[in-house]
Scaffold this active site. Structure first.
Site, PDB file in Angstrom:
ATOM      1  CG  ASP A 298      -1.762  -1.366   1.421  1.00  0.00           C
ATOM      2  OD1 ASP A 298      -2.536  -1.492   0.401  1.00  0.00           O
ATOM      3  OD2 ASP A 298      -1.716  -1.925   2.295  1.00  0.00           O
TER       4      ASP A 298
ATOM      5  CG  HIS B  95      -3.582  -5.058   3.315  1.00  0.00           C
ATOM      6  ND1 HIS B  95      -2.986  -4.276   2.299  1.00  0.00           N
ATOM      7  CD2 HIS B  95      -3.886  -6.316   2.975  1.00  0.00           C
ATOM      8  CE1 HIS B  95      -3.180  -4.822   0.953  1.00  0.00           C
ATOM      9  NE2 HIS B  95      -3.531  -6.275   1.644  1.00  0.00           N
TER      10      HIS B  95
HETATM   11  P1  NAX Z   1      -2.232 -18.290  -4.166  1.00  0.00           P
HETATM   12  O1  NAX Z   1      -3.529 -18.736  -3.939  1.00  0.00           O
HETATM   13  O2  NAX Z   1      -1.651 -18.310  -5.550  1.00  0.00           O
HETATM   14  O3  NAX Z   1      -1.219 -19.157  -2.993  1.00  0.00           O
HETATM   15  C1  NAX Z   1      -1.528 -19.067  -1.670  1.00  0.00           C
HETATM   16  C2  NAX Z   1      -0.680 -20.611  -1.614  1.00  0.00           C
HETATM   17  O4  NAX Z   1      -0.721 -20.892  -0.177  1.00  0.00           O
HETATM   18  C3  NAX Z   1      -1.227 -21.808  -2.417  1.00  0.00           C
HETATM   19  O5  NAX Z   1      -0.292 -22.640  -2.755  1.00  0.00           O
HETATM   20  C4  NAX Z   1      -1.905 -22.711  -1.026  1.00  0.00           C
HETATM   21  O6  NAX Z   1      -1.956 -24.032  -1.283  1.00  0.00           O
HETATM   22  C5  NAX Z   1      -1.220 -22.162   0.098  1.00  0.00           C
HETATM   23  N1  NAX Z   1      -1.488 -22.359   1.646  1.00  0.00           N
HETATM   24  C6  NAX Z   1      -3.169 -22.195   1.880  1.00  0.00           C
HETATM   25  N2  NAX Z   1      -3.130 -22.776   3.347  1.00  0.00           N
HETATM   26  C7  NAX Z   1      -1.820 -22.878   3.712  1.00  0.00           C
HETATM   27  C8  NAX Z   1      -0.991 -23.480   4.699  1.00  0.00           C
HETATM   28  N3  NAX Z   1      -2.005 -23.463   5.814  1.00  0.00           N
HETATM   29  N4  NAX Z   1       0.229 -23.561   5.055  1.00  0.00           N
HETATM   30  C9  NAX Z   1       0.895 -23.342   3.878  1.00  0.00           C
HETATM   31  N5  NAX Z   1       0.712 -22.894   2.491  1.00  0.00           N
HETATM   32  C10 NAX Z   1      -0.977 -22.697   2.454  1.00  0.00           C
HETATM   33  O7  NAX Z   1      -2.278 -16.789  -3.400  1.00  0.00           O
HETATM   34  P2  NAX Z   1      -1.223 -15.600  -3.750  1.00  0.00           P
HETATM   35  O8  NAX Z   1      -1.605 -14.707  -4.854  1.00  0.00           O
HETATM   36  O9  NAX Z   1       0.221 -16.179  -3.747  1.00  0.00           O
HETATM   37  O10 NAX Z   1      -1.622 -14.812  -2.539  1.00  0.00           O
HETATM   38  C11 NAX Z   1      -1.310 -15.350  -0.986  1.00  0.00           C
HETATM   39  C12 NAX Z   1      -1.846 -14.347   0.020  1.00  0.00           C
HETATM   40  O11 NAX Z   1      -1.223 -13.008  -0.188  1.00  0.00           O
HETATM   41  C13 NAX Z   1      -3.529 -14.249   0.032  1.00  0.00           C
HETATM   42  O12 NAX Z   1      -4.010 -14.364   1.040  1.00  0.00           O
HETATM   43  C14 NAX Z   1      -3.439 -12.797  -0.738  1.00  0.00           C
HETATM   44  O13 NAX Z   1      -4.914 -12.491  -0.265  1.00  0.00           O
HETATM   45  C15 NAX Z   1      -2.454 -12.110   0.071  1.00  0.00           C
HETATM   46  N6  NAX Z   1      -2.001 -10.839  -0.505  1.00  0.00           N
HETATM   47  C16 NAX Z   1      -1.515 -10.011   0.426  1.00  0.00           C
HETATM   48  C17 NAX Z   1      -1.136  -8.776   0.144  1.00  0.00           C
HETATM   49  C18 NAX Z   1      -0.833  -7.533   1.383  1.00  0.00           C
HETATM   50  O14 NAX Z   1      -0.493  -6.487   0.862  1.00  0.00           O
HETATM   51  N7  NAX Z   1      -0.864  -8.009   2.537  1.00  0.00           N
HETATM   52  C19 NAX Z   1      -0.945  -8.131  -1.213  1.00  0.00           C
HETATM   53  C20 NAX Z   1      -1.073  -9.432  -2.133  1.00  0.00           C
HETATM   54  C21 NAX Z   1      -2.034 -10.337  -1.935  1.00  0.00           C
HETATM   55  O15 NAX Z   1      -3.208 -10.177  -2.289  1.00  0.00           O
END
Ligand code: NAX
Length: 331
Positions: free
Chosen positions: A157, A185
């Site tokens: 952000d 956020h």
């Molecule tokens: P993806 O869905 O591509 O990847 C997430 C991965 O996490 C998957 O491979 C899944 O199998 C794995 N996972 C789920 N539960 C798990 C657990 N208990 N232990 C280990 N791995 C686990 O999502 P992606 O685009 O990589 O985004 C990841 C996260 O970042 C999401 O929650 C998203 O909302 C968040 N974001 C946060 C941002 C921020 O500024 N704080 C910005 C970017 C993003 O939106």
């Protein structure tokens, strides 16, 4: 130099894929060798395994070792930097309360595992959404980890705000300092330019020149800048057809890098000690600095009525999220 143990969760996901290669290339920790521990759930292991094969094919000189597992106790064993990216996304028809509950079920056990097996000097950043409240749940589940070692990512952000100012003022992002992101956020966050400077000049003054007066500048901030930064994630999805990945990975690297090597000013969500009237224990974004030993809130900044009102609104949302997870006994 001894390698630093870095644990990445969600290593098989999109942001994980964008992060891994840059970490191994030294973009996060400079020339310090890294030992990577990757955590996935069973369904994500295959994709992460593919990334591990590619890491091997890059022959990164700084990469000491890589281990992939679905066991948090193995992944966090000796962990010094934890990048908690893996989270449960919002599914169709899922309410925000369901999302909070599903993620509390991830970040609670991960907090316990970190508390049990991580290194004493561990530093943790939560990226997976809802990031602030996931970090709050994690902190509650790991009472022995010092609060100032637990953060959540609002650097994206912050960088988005810098990017918007850079475009509006026709100046390089590197010339812009002292932007602040306050709150959650989420769409209630408050990106604040009150203290910002560009090439050493106050940004509010430059915006007044650019838009023809202080009132017009405030209108631009309220009607365009703040909503655009706060809703940028959705804009990226609309345009790209997929969520922010490279920019999120970049912000994560910069968050850790600046915490580790020091910075005079950036934004991060940290566990409140009551600064600016934010209730103690909430994980809230503030302007922060680091001397290399961890992020500290920059205190003593004047908050005008507009800023106070916006910060209060975002803090109210954080309290609602806290109350929701408290109702299930997780904090
Ligand atoms: P993806 O869905 O591509 O990847 C997430 C991965 O996490 C998957 O491979 C899944 O199998 C794995 N996972 C789920 N539960 C798990 C657990 N208990 N232990 C280990 N791995 C686990 O999502 P992606 O685009 O990589 O985004 C990841 C996260 O970042 C999401 O929650 C998203 O909302 C968040 N974001 C946060 C941002 C921020 O500024 N704080 C910005 C970017 C993003 O939106």
């Amino acid at each position: 130099m001894d390698p630093l143990t870095v644990t990445l969760t969600g290593a098989g996901g999109q942001i994980g894929y964008a992060l891994l290669f840059r970490i191994a290339a030294g973009d996060m920790l400079g020339d310090r060798p890294v030992r990577l521990r990757l955590l996935e759930i069973p369904q994500g292991l295959r994709s992460a395994e593919g990334a591990v094969l590619e890491l091997q094919d890059c022959a990164f000189p700084l990469l000491d070792d890589v281990e992939l597992t679905d066991d948090p106790r193995v992944a966090f064993d000796g962990c010094q930097v934890a990048l908690l990216v893996g989270a449960r996304p919002r599914g169709p028809g899922m309410e925000r309360a369901d999302l909070l509950a599903a993620n509390a079920g991830i970040f609670g056990p991960q907090g316990e595992a970190l508390g049990a097996v991580a290194a004493d000097d561990v530093r943790i950043v939560v990226v997976g959404n809802p990031a602030n409240t996931n970090a709050l749940v994690l902190a509650a589940s790991a009472p022995d980890i010092p609060r100032d070692r637990i953060t959540a990512l609002t650097r994206l952000d912050h960088d988005r705000a810098v990017g918007q100012l850079s475009e509006a003022l026709g100046m390089r992002a590197g010339e812009i300092d002292r932007v602040a992101v306050w709150g959650n956020h989420s769409a209630t966050q408050f990106p604040d330019v009150t203290y910002a400077t560009a090439a050493g000049r106050p940004v509010p003054e430059l915006l007044a020149e650019r838009f023809g007066g202080a009132d017009a500048a405030t209108r631009w901030l309220d009607d365009e800048f703040v909503p655009r930064v706060a809703k940028r994630g959705q804009e990226i999805i609309d345009v790209r057809g997929s969520s922010s990945v490279a920019s999120a990975a970049n912000a994560t690297l910069q968050h850790v890098r600046d915490e580790h090597f020091g910075t005079e000013w950036t934004s991060a969500a940290v566990v409140s000690r009551g600064e600016y009237g934010v209730p103690e224990g909430l994980v809230c974004s503030f302007p922060v600095s680091s001397d290399g030993s961890g992020y500290r809130v920059i205190e003593g900044l004047p908050l005008d009525e507009r800023a106070r009102e916006r910060l209060d609104r975002s803090v109210a949302e954080l309290m609602t999220e806290r109350d929701a997870v408290a109702a299930w006994g997780v904090v």
